[in-house]
Design a protein around this motif. Structure first.
Motif, short mmCIF file in Angstrom:
data_model
loop_
_atom_site.label_atom_id
_atom_site.label_comp_id
_atom_site.label_asym_id
_atom_site.label_seq_id
_atom_site.Cartn_x
_atom_site.Cartn_y
_atom_site.Cartn_z
N ASP A 1 45.57 37.58 38.55
CA ASP A 1 44.54 37.79 39.81
C ASP A 1 43.98 39.15 39.86
OD1 ASP A 1 45.18 35.14 40.45
OD2 ASP A 1 46.42 35.69 42.30
N TYR B 1 40.54 41.77 37.01
CA TYR B 1 39.20 42.49 37.20
C TYR B 1 39.10 43.67 37.71
CZ TYR B 1 36.76 38.55 34.90
OH TYR B 1 36.13 37.71 33.94
N LYS C 1 32.98 37.28 40.51
CA LYS C 1 34.18 38.08 40.38
C LYS C 1 33.53 39.44 40.14
CE LYS C 1 37.40 34.76 38.68
NZ LYS C 1 38.22 34.28 37.29
#
Lengths: 427, 412
Positions: free
Chosen positions: A259, A262, A384
């Motif tokens: 998770d 990024y 994202k």
């Protein structure tokens, strides 16, 4: 024909699972004239027995020497005449084959590649030629000093077998025989965990039917478990007669499916994406220490790392290492709004420009499937990136400050290690 | 797809291949200057100047330039060759104006002394980098030997000595001789707003001074020699060969490129089957490259030292066979299929078209659509390739070998 499960992820993205374990992912890009495919076979070099390091690579060489109804010459001539620009690579996890071509050639090209992975000839009379090719690769890698350093960094960061270089070792490749290659192909060129991606100007219903007819009746065999060893980490120097010293640094990071990926990617982007990034500015622009310096994320499914490289003349290598390590550590103090804004602009434009390349999308969606078992649309990735903030990245960096560096140098003399270099197994 | 063109009052040409369906815009300034426009004393100044262009202007510091290029999400860079210095960026269409503003501003650089000294160190590192990686300068050494006494013999990067001795004043003098508005072309491809491009370029570049920036483009007399550079620390031997070939303005360059594909493409070529498929060499390939007034066939060989002599003989035999019997019809078709497919694949990216359109324009002063380029290759016949082989025999070449071999002889 095998029963199949079809799933439509987005209007232009299609996935399908054959009962034999093979997955097809496709993206329609009807504004292009080209189509590209990536075929990922679970036959990476981590499946090489220790005493046969280089077997996956040798096998990859041999399967391209004739298959189905084509001998080795016909195989190459037919692909050349179809205008297929192709690649074949062995990574830790996969042996992958790729091709890009004018759209209407995809059907014939896939039929040839189906023969390649299902019906390779592995001709005995070409076995010694194939061995020579593999031995040459190892020899020439000796002259590519940046590659040599980064291979050693990977080896120390991930340990055996996930950190090994695909081309193996000279003594092992010398020892491989025809039955080793035959056994490797039989055991690992099989549909379970195999991924085929196609992107570009496609006609999905026709393509789907074509792929089913080629691969639907392919039977799986169980894949063997992989034995792992503890990584070495630490510092290692290689003496080499060269006016430059090459240095590689790595540290653990989160893998692509995590998770927080990024957040980690954003932090590395501040370090190394673009001409205003920190490493480029501090190492090259402000001090003129080198021509090349970079950091990038590397990921396996269940672990990841950040790798950094620079090459510089011997008497400036210590300063280069010190500045690089200082910049890695300074990340933990946080990044700034302007840095993140620039990074977002760069990543977003790169995402949009991916739509100009079927080959680029084909490899991205195959990688997505491998890591995430789904395909991310460009919009989804874009979102994202949008939600990344300095706070979120800095929070990540506080919890995961770069440290415990693995360092490899190659040049005339070893360097003094700055604080923060892992001292484990420093040999 | 529409081609547009405009010349400003000061002679700066603006050309564009406009494709409203493209996702990006490629923007480049092609400056018709490179190592062949230098003198031996100032060897490397074109390339060093290319670096200094990113180091700021009266309006912008070096850090400003880097920051702003990143702010517009551009994928920007520059390169210098024997004949061109190209500054380019690929951006989303919304950033077209800012990209033109930035690129045109940096083309009038300040060349500040402190930036100059730091960047000189980077250039010296770049020279060291190429000296330390395969093929260990064999290609530059081969150009130097083949074109000895001619401006094309000069190394693009220069030497540690020539770059080390350069001053900002000397670089400025070179700039003032070469960066004339008449010697620069602004090239745009992809989703271009041409009218805005002209408006912006007029505003930013309209005051650039026009002057003559001549170049000698007569065909040089080339050499045919063998040079061996002993390098014990290298594991493999690296060989580069140069034979004469058609020039940029010659129509038989298409036949030459097809010939290079048949002989030495990295797959399915005669060299592939003879040397690569058999594992005798790690690398063996041929390419055809054009300059103004001359051209070359450049061959590369990388192999185990003990096989070098034998491999050179094999390459020589392949060349002799071609010179005697030419290529087959099947080989011609296969080479055309590869080249034409490659053109389509390359042409899909706006930034790739930028280089093709720009090079066509500055080398030949004309624009060709992708289809026209393809048709030029499709039209080549077997006898045209024979004519190229007769005019430019591949066996008459300059050879430079770098590696552990101390002793090599010319194949016979």
């Amino acid at each position: 024909m095998s029963p199949v499960k079809e799933q439509i992820v987005a209007e232009n993205i299609f996935t399908e699972h054959l009962d034999n374990g093979m997955t097809i992912v496709a993206e329609s890009m009807d504004w292009l004239e080209s189509v590209a495919f990536s075929l990922l076979v679970p036959a990476g070099c981590s499946r090489d027995a220790h005493h046969l390091a280089g077997l996956a690579n040798f096998s990859c060489e041999m399967v391209q020497r004739g298959c189905g109804s084509r001998d080795s010459r016909q195989f190459i001539e037919d692909l050349d005449n179809l205008g297929v620009e192709r690649s074949a690579n062995v990574s830790t996890v996969h042996t992958s084959f790729g091709g890009a071509m004018v759209a209407d050639k995809i059907y014939e090209a896939l039929a040839i590649y189906c023969d390649l992975i299902r019906r390779p000839h592995l001709p005995e009379d070409q076995f010694e030629d194939g061995r020579l090719v593999c031995l040459q690769e190892i020899q020439s890698a000796e002259d590519d000093l940046p590659q040599k350093v980064m291979q050693e960094v990977r080896r120390r960061q991930y340990g055996e077998p996930f950190g090994r270089p695909a081309h193996g070792r000279l003594d092992c490749v010398q020892a491989i025989n025809g039955s080793d290659v035959q056994a490797f192909v039989t055991e690992n060129y099989q549909p379970q965990d195999c991924i085929l991606s196609v992107a570009g100007k496609i006609d999905w219903p026709r393509l789907r039917e074509h792929i089913q007819s080629l691969w639907g009746d392919w039977q799986p065999v169980p894949l063997a478990a992989i034995q792992e060893q503890t990584p070495l980490y630490g510092y290692r120097h290689f003496n080499h007669d060269s006016t430059q010293t090459h240095l590689g640094i790595s540290y653990s990071s989160v893998p692509y499916p995590d998770d927080d990926y990024y957040q980690a990617r954003g932090a590395v982007g501040v370090l190394s994406d673009g001409m205003s990034s920190r490493l480029f500015t501090e190492v090259r622009e402000n001090r003129g220490l080198c021509y090349t310096v970079f950091a990038s994320c590397h990921s396996l499914r269940n672990r990841g790392c950040v790798v950094c490289y620079s090459g510089t003349t011997t008497d400036r290598a210590q300063e280069t290492l010190d500045v690089m390590v200082a910049e890695l550590k300074r990340l933990a103090d946080g990044i700034e709004v302007g840095e993140l804004r620039r990074l977002k602009a760069r990543i977003k434009s790169a995402l949009i420009m991916q739509q100009e390349s079927s080959a680029s999308r084909s490899s991205s969606i195959a990688a997505d499937w491998y890591f995430l078992q789904r395909v991310q649309t460009l919009d989804e990735i874009s979102q994202k990136i949008d939600v990344l903030s300095c706070e979120s990245i800095n929070e990540y960096l506080r919890k995961n400050p770069p440290g415990d560096f693995t360092v490899v140098t190659l040049g005339e003399q070893p360097l003094e290690m700055p604080v923060g270099v892992s001292t484990e197994n420093a040999r | 797809m529409e081609f547009r063109q405009k010349t400003l009052d000061n002679g700066l040409e603006i050309i564009a291949e406009c494709n409203p369906n493209a996702y990006s815009v490629g923007i480049a300034f092609f400056v018709k200057t490179g190592s062949r426009d230098e003198t031996d004393q100032f060897s490397g100044v074109s390339h060093f100047l290319e670096h200094m262009v990113f180091k700021g202007t009266p309006q912008r510091t070096a850090a400003d330039v880097n920051r702003e290029l990143d702010e517009i999400g551009s994928h920007s860079n520059a390169y210098t060759s024997e004949e061109q210095t190209v500054y380019y960026g690929a951006v989303l269409p919304e950033y077209q104006d800012r990209a033109v503003d930035l690129l045109s501003d940096i083309l009038r650089p300040s060349l500040r002394a402190d930036d100059f000294e730091v960047e000189k160190k980077v250039i010296l590192e770049e020279i060291a980098k190429y000296e330390n990686q395969p093929p260990f300068g064999a290609n530059e050494k081969c150009m130097a030997a083949h074109f000895r006494g001619h401006s094309l013999a000069r190394n693009v990067l220069g030497s540690i000595e020539s770059v080390g001795a350069l001053t900002p004043e000397q670089m400025m003098a070179y700039f003032q001789q070469r960066y004339s508005s008449r010697n620069i072309v602004l090239v745009a491809t992809g989703n271009v707003d041409f009218d805005r491009l002209v408006t912006e370029a007029s505003r930013r570049c309209g005051h650039w001074e026009p002057f003559e920036a001549p170049r000698d483009t007569s065909r040089p007399a080339s050499q045919s020699v063998l040079e061996i550079v002993h390098k014990e620390s290298s594991a493999q031997e690296y060989v580069v060969q140069l034979a004469d070939g058609p020039a940029a303005e010659d129509t038989d360059r298409h036949a030459a490129r097809i010939l290079a594909t048949v002989l030495g493409d990295d797959t399915g070529s005669r060299m592939f089957w003879n040397l690569i498929d058999t594992g005798l060499a790690e690398y063996a390939a041929v390419g055809a490259y054009e300059f103004q007034g001359t051209g070359v066939f450049m061959s590369f060989l990388g192999c185990a030292p003990e096989r070098t002599q034998e491999n050179l003989q094999r390459i020589h035999d392949l060349e002799l066979e071609l010179e005697s019997n030419g290529v087959t019809g099947a080989e011609l078709v296969q080479a055309k299929n590869k080249i034409c497919s490659h053109l389509v694949l390359q042409g899909e990216r706006a930034s790739n078209r930028m280089f093709s359109v720009g090079s066509d324009w500055i080398q030949r002063g004309r624009y060709r659509t992708l289809t026209e380029v393809r048709e030029a290759y499709e039209a080549v016949e077997v006898d045209e390739i024979e004519a190229v082989l007769a005019k430019y025999p591949l066996t008459v070449n300059t050879t430079v070998a770098v590696g552990p071999c101390g002793d090599l002889t010319r194949p016979t």
